[in-house]
Design an enzyme around this catalytic site. Sequence first.
Site, PDB file in Angstrom:
ATOM      1  N   CYS A  86      81.737  69.273  35.362  1.00  0.00           N
ATOM      2  CA  CYS A  86      80.697  68.496  34.681  1.00  0.00           C
ATOM      3  C   CYS A  86      79.463  68.357  35.566  1.00  0.00           C
ATOM      4  CB  CYS A  86      81.232  67.126  34.288  1.00  0.00           C
ATOM      5  SG  CYS A  86      80.012  66.081  33.452  1.00  0.00           S
ATOM      6  N   CYS A 102      86.181  60.563  30.993  1.00  0.00           N
ATOM      7  CA  CYS A 102      85.465  59.823  29.951  1.00  0.00           C
ATOM      8  C   CYS A 102      86.021  60.078  28.568  1.00  0.00           C
ATOM      9  CB  CYS A 102      83.984  60.196  29.986  1.00  0.00           C
ATOM     10  SG  CYS A 102      83.063  59.665  28.526  1.00  0.00           S
ATOM     11  N   GLY A 122      69.393  59.847  35.998  1.00  0.00           N
ATOM     12  CA  GLY A 122      70.496  59.854  35.050  1.00  0.00           C
ATOM     13  C   GLY A 122      71.149  58.487  35.032  1.00  0.00           C
ATOM     14  N   MET A 123      70.903  57.706  33.980  1.00  0.00           N
ATOM     15  CA  MET A 123      71.381  56.324  33.907  1.00  0.00           C
ATOM     16  C   MET A 123      72.555  56.233  32.938  1.00  0.00           C
ATOM     17  SD  MET A 123      67.776  54.218  34.120  1.00  0.00           S
ATOM     18  CE  MET A 123      68.614  52.626  34.208  1.00  0.00           C
ATOM     19  N   SER A 124      73.716  55.904  33.477  1.00  0.00           N
ATOM     20  CA  SER A 124      74.955  55.873  32.698  1.00  0.00           C
ATOM     21  C   SER A 124      75.251  54.510  32.107  1.00  0.00           C
ATOM     22  CB  SER A 124      76.122  56.279  33.591  1.00  0.00           C
ATOM     23  OG  SER A 124      76.309  55.300  34.613  1.00  0.00           O
ATOM     24  N   GLY A 125      74.489  53.493  32.519  1.00  0.00           N
ATOM     25  CA  GLY A 125      74.829  52.123  32.162  1.00  0.00           C
ATOM     26  C   GLY A 125      75.657  51.436  33.225  1.00  0.00           C
ATOM     27  N   VAL A 165      76.529  50.359  37.365  1.00  0.00           N
ATOM     28  CA  VAL A 165      75.767  49.677  38.406  1.00  0.00           C
ATOM     29  C   VAL A 165      75.141  50.663  39.382  1.00  0.00           C
ATOM     30  CG1 VAL A 165      77.771  49.316  39.921  1.00  0.00           C
ATOM     31  CG2 VAL A 165      75.836  47.744  40.042  1.00  0.00           C
ATOM     32  N   ASP A 166      75.811  51.773  39.666  1.00  0.00           N
ATOM     33  CA  ASP A 166      75.303  52.697  40.676  1.00  0.00           C
ATOM     34  C   ASP A 166      73.994  53.357  40.250  1.00  0.00           C
ATOM     35  OD1 ASP A 166      77.459  52.199  42.391  1.00  0.00           O
ATOM     36  OD2 ASP A 166      78.694  53.729  41.448  1.00  0.00           O
ATOM     37  N   SER A 167      73.966  53.940  39.055  1.00  0.00           N
ATOM     38  CA  SER A 167      72.736  54.601  38.616  1.00  0.00           C
ATOM     39  C   SER A 167      71.617  53.592  38.381  1.00  0.00           C
ATOM     40  CB  SER A 167      72.992  55.429  37.351  1.00  0.00           C
ATOM     41  OG  SER A 167      73.515  54.636  36.308  1.00  0.00           O
ATOM     42  N   GLY A 179      73.361  58.283  40.588  1.00  0.00           N
ATOM     43  CA  GLY A 179      73.991  57.230  41.374  1.00  0.00           C
ATOM     44  C   GLY A 179      75.156  57.709  42.206  1.00  0.00           C
TER      45      GLY A 179
END
Length: 364
Positions: free
Chosen positions: A104, A199, A13-16, A18-20, A128
């Site tokens: 969520c 968010c 799951g890539m959120s944009g 740095v962690d993911s 992440g």
Amino acid sequence: MTKAPQDTRVIVGMSGGVDSSVAAARLIDAGYQVEGLFMKNWNEDDGTDYCTAREDLLDAMQVAGVLGIELHTANFAEQYWDRVFAHFLAEYKAGRTPNPDILCNKEIKFQAFLDHAITLGADYIATGHYSQVSHTGKAKLLRAVDTNKDQTYFLHAVDYQKFDRTLFPLGDLEKPEVRRIAEQKGFDNHKKKDSTGICFIGERRFKDFLEQYLPAQPGSIEDDHGNVIGQHDGLMYYTLGQRQGLGIGGLASASEAPWYVAKKDLERNVLIAVQGTDHPLLYSRVLNSAPMQWVALEAPALPARLTAKTRYRQPDQGCTVSDAGEGRVTVTFDEPQRAVTPGQSVVFYDGPVCLGGAVIEETA
């Protein structure tokens, strides 16, 4: 699963953020077949991207390009509205202060996303989150090495079976090391700020956002003796322990000490405020919970001596947890706790293991 990494397909799951991004990079370095998935959980309808979704997608695309992996996209906005946001509004309408991040994770990131990833052929998903899972025997949710960033508080409600198909590549890293890896890999987001707040609210004032969905009911503010000392804009706009925004001051009979929200009287639509950060009404020693969500679906033998948090990043608090029937528990803390808030969650630990938690119903 016992596949070798090179035969194991993981969708991150890539959120944009740095962690993911670093989570994906670490899995690639470990030899896994890695793909990314960018999920959109909120449809903006007011012409402004408060969730910065477009910027975040571009950041995720840049990282996927550097890593040479495919980036899927998925829109879970309908599921988010039905399973998370509707509950969020109902809780505020009832005078409580919910934590949508917990729901969520349970309903979207480790349900809708996991289900979608499986249809794409994933053996595992990864995120992440700063957390660890022990996959020996029944999955256990463990604190991250970076205790300041540990996110098990937000993960306690996820069904433990989901962790059988989840990897947390950042669980053994400190945050500064994550940023160092991101810079070393050439990720544009290596200095990107951590996301904070909710968010779908973004940079808007919370009050401005909430009044779009719930009608406000102004009422009186009283002190702990029943004297009217001001007016509130609606109980839903205030949380226990809050100091800012009360509009109380200059009372002839009061000291100069600041005022804090101590209680909400829902029946009378009255906000009760007290003076001084150490006022007894701001503290409680006992709380009663909603039905528990134990990570492994098995409650420890109760009563039990555990530690607990009633908010994220709070130091562990010693407590005794007792059975209150119907899956609920009563928690008696060793020391009085400040501003324990109905609607938020109490989460329990036994050393490094996150055992589970529940929504706080009332305090005493």
